[in-house]
Design an enzyme around this catalytic site. Structure first.
Site, short mmCIF file in Angstrom:
data_model
loop_
_atom_site.label_atom_id
_atom_site.label_comp_id
_atom_site.label_asym_id
_atom_site.label_seq_id
_atom_site.Cartn_x
_atom_site.Cartn_y
_atom_site.Cartn_z
N ASP A 203 -3.88 8.23 3.08
CA ASP A 203 -4.88 9.29 3.15
C ASP A 203 -5.91 8.87 4.19
OD1 ASP A 203 -6.35 11.67 2.10
OD2 ASP A 203 -7.84 10.14 1.57
N GLU A 287 -0.25 13.25 5.62
CA GLU A 287 -0.51 14.67 5.64
C GLU A 287 -0.36 15.19 7.07
OE1 GLU A 287 -3.58 16.41 2.47
OE2 GLU A 287 -4.43 14.84 3.72
N ASP A 369 -10.01 8.48 -2.89
CA ASP A 369 -9.08 8.31 -1.77
C ASP A 369 -7.74 7.70 -2.19
OD1 ASP A 369 -11.08 9.34 -0.16
OD2 ASP A 369 -11.88 7.36 0.37
#
Ligand SMILES: [Zn+2]
Length: 406
Positions: A203, A287, A369
């Protein structure tokens, strides 16, 4: 310090089996006369480019005809007769510039990209291409270019393969580089199998550069922060200098040097990080980038963060390719921060400022996170049908079977 030695994959040929085009970039150290020849090449290529663009526009406006690259090539000898100085530079570089113009028009028509622009001597990066007849001498750290001769070069990394186009460029701070495109016919390594234990989720954030699903937090290096501060100071000084003054020129050069320094440090940091991640894991889940959102960002630190993230995934992508690892992408729409990775409850009240939160569904305590990174990994593996079962009792995800990857 300089990161130019690290190879950069431009594209991976998909039509032709396993042919990879890799660009290797090196710093050039020309003698004074060679430096002058570089400047002549930049100027001549720019001149031919602009002249050719004008010919194309005129031909279209007067009788609606389109001049092809071949037509333009045929006009070159005549242009040289009228402009003797063009004869001093490599003829193939001039032809190549017409090819570039042709591609600019193709992009304009096919991809609706902007109409080709005239080139200015004020462009921050000047360049010219050498399509063939150049040599690379690793033993003596030098490169030979037509019409220029052997140039001292820092050939810090060797390569094997067929030499394709080379491009010489000059940065705004007056440094010269050569980028050599090499056709590499080695087979890509076979993909390694991966599963729950050998995949890491990542992340990225503003507070930390990245957080991993195993709980590791990676900070932006402190020297990067300090240099960003320094950049701000230099930019403020530049804005106070009078337009057109010598001091303004000096200040502008300092800003450019600082930008260069930050870019190099950032690249160095990213290369070390991505190599480590790719070596230590069989698959990496990230992502997908929101590119349109990135472009709207004008805040300096954030903008640099965005560029880093883009560069980070780009490096992961080609390094995974090299080492036979897999990069898994998940969509941006998955609310990775708000879902409890243990029971799957969604915390709709989670604010951006909440660094930790407790799940109302199962009571698990989350670092924002780390929870997001675990979810990124989980969603990515789910898409691969490797995971589907949530363990009872809240110990996390259980892999279903082991691993397959085509
Ligand atoms: Zn929960």
């Amino acid at each position: 310090m300089n990161c130019a030695r690290i190879p950069k994959v431009l594209r991976v040929g998909k039509t032709n089996n396993n042919i990879m085009l890799v660009a290797y970039k090196y710093r050039l150290y020309p003698e004074e006369e060679q430096r002058e020849m570089f400047l002549k090449h930049f100027g001549a290529c720019r001149f031919v480019y602009n002249w050719s663009l004008e010919q194309k526009i005129n031909a279209y406006e007067t009788d609606k005809t389109s001049l092809s690259c071949y037509d333009l090539n045929k006009l070159l000898p005549n242009l040289k007769k009228e402009n003797e100085w063009l004869k001093e530079v490599n003829a193939q570089s001039l032809q190549q510039t017409q090819k570039h113009l042709d591609s600019a028009f193709t992009r304009f028509f096919r991809e609706k990209k902007g109409f080709p622009k005239f080139k200015s001597r004020k462009n921050p990066v000047q360049s010219f291409s050498v399509p063939q007849n150049y040599k690379v001498d690793f033993d003596n750290n030098r490169v030979r270019l037509p019409k220029i001769g052997w140039i001292k070069t820092k050939l810090s990394k060797t390569f094997e393969g067929i030499l394709k186009t080379a491009t010489v460029s000059m940065t705004v701070t007056g440094k010269f580089f050569i980028s050599i495109l090499v056709e590499d016919e080695r087979d890509n390594p076979r993909k390694e199998p991966f599963g729950h234990d050998t995949t890491i989720g990542i992340d990225v954030g503003v507070k930390h550069f990245a957080t991993l699903s195993d709980g590791t937090k990676i900070d932006n290096p402190t020297f990067l922060k300090n240099n960003l501060q320094r950049l701000k100071v230099l930019q403020r000084r530049l804005s106070r200098k009078q337009k057109g003054s010598k001091n303004r020129d000096k200040a502008r050069k300092k800003v450019a040097l600082q930008h260069e320094k930050i870019a190099n440090q950032r690249k160095d940091f990213l290369h070390k990080l991505t190599t480590k991640l790719v070596r230590e894991n069989q698959a990496i889940a990230v992502e997908t980038l929101n590119v349109s959102g990135m472009m709207k960002n004008h805040h300096l630190a954030q903008a640099i963060g965005d560029v880093s993230w883009y560069e980070f995934t780009r490096q992961l992508e080609y390094k995974c390719e090299w080492y036979g690892k897999t990069l898994l992408h998940i969509g941006r729409f998955e609310p990775s921060s708000k879902i409890c990775n243990v029971c799957g409850s969604i915390n709709h009240n989670l604010k951006l400022s909440d660094r930790e939160w407790a799940c109302t569904g199962c009571g698990a305590l989350h670092d924002r996170d780390v929870n997001a990174a675990i979810n990124i990994k989980k969603f990515a593996l789910q898409d691969q049908n490797l995971i589907g079962v949530v363990a009872p009792g809240g110990t996390g995800v259980v892999p279903v079977g082991d691993v397959i990857n085509g």
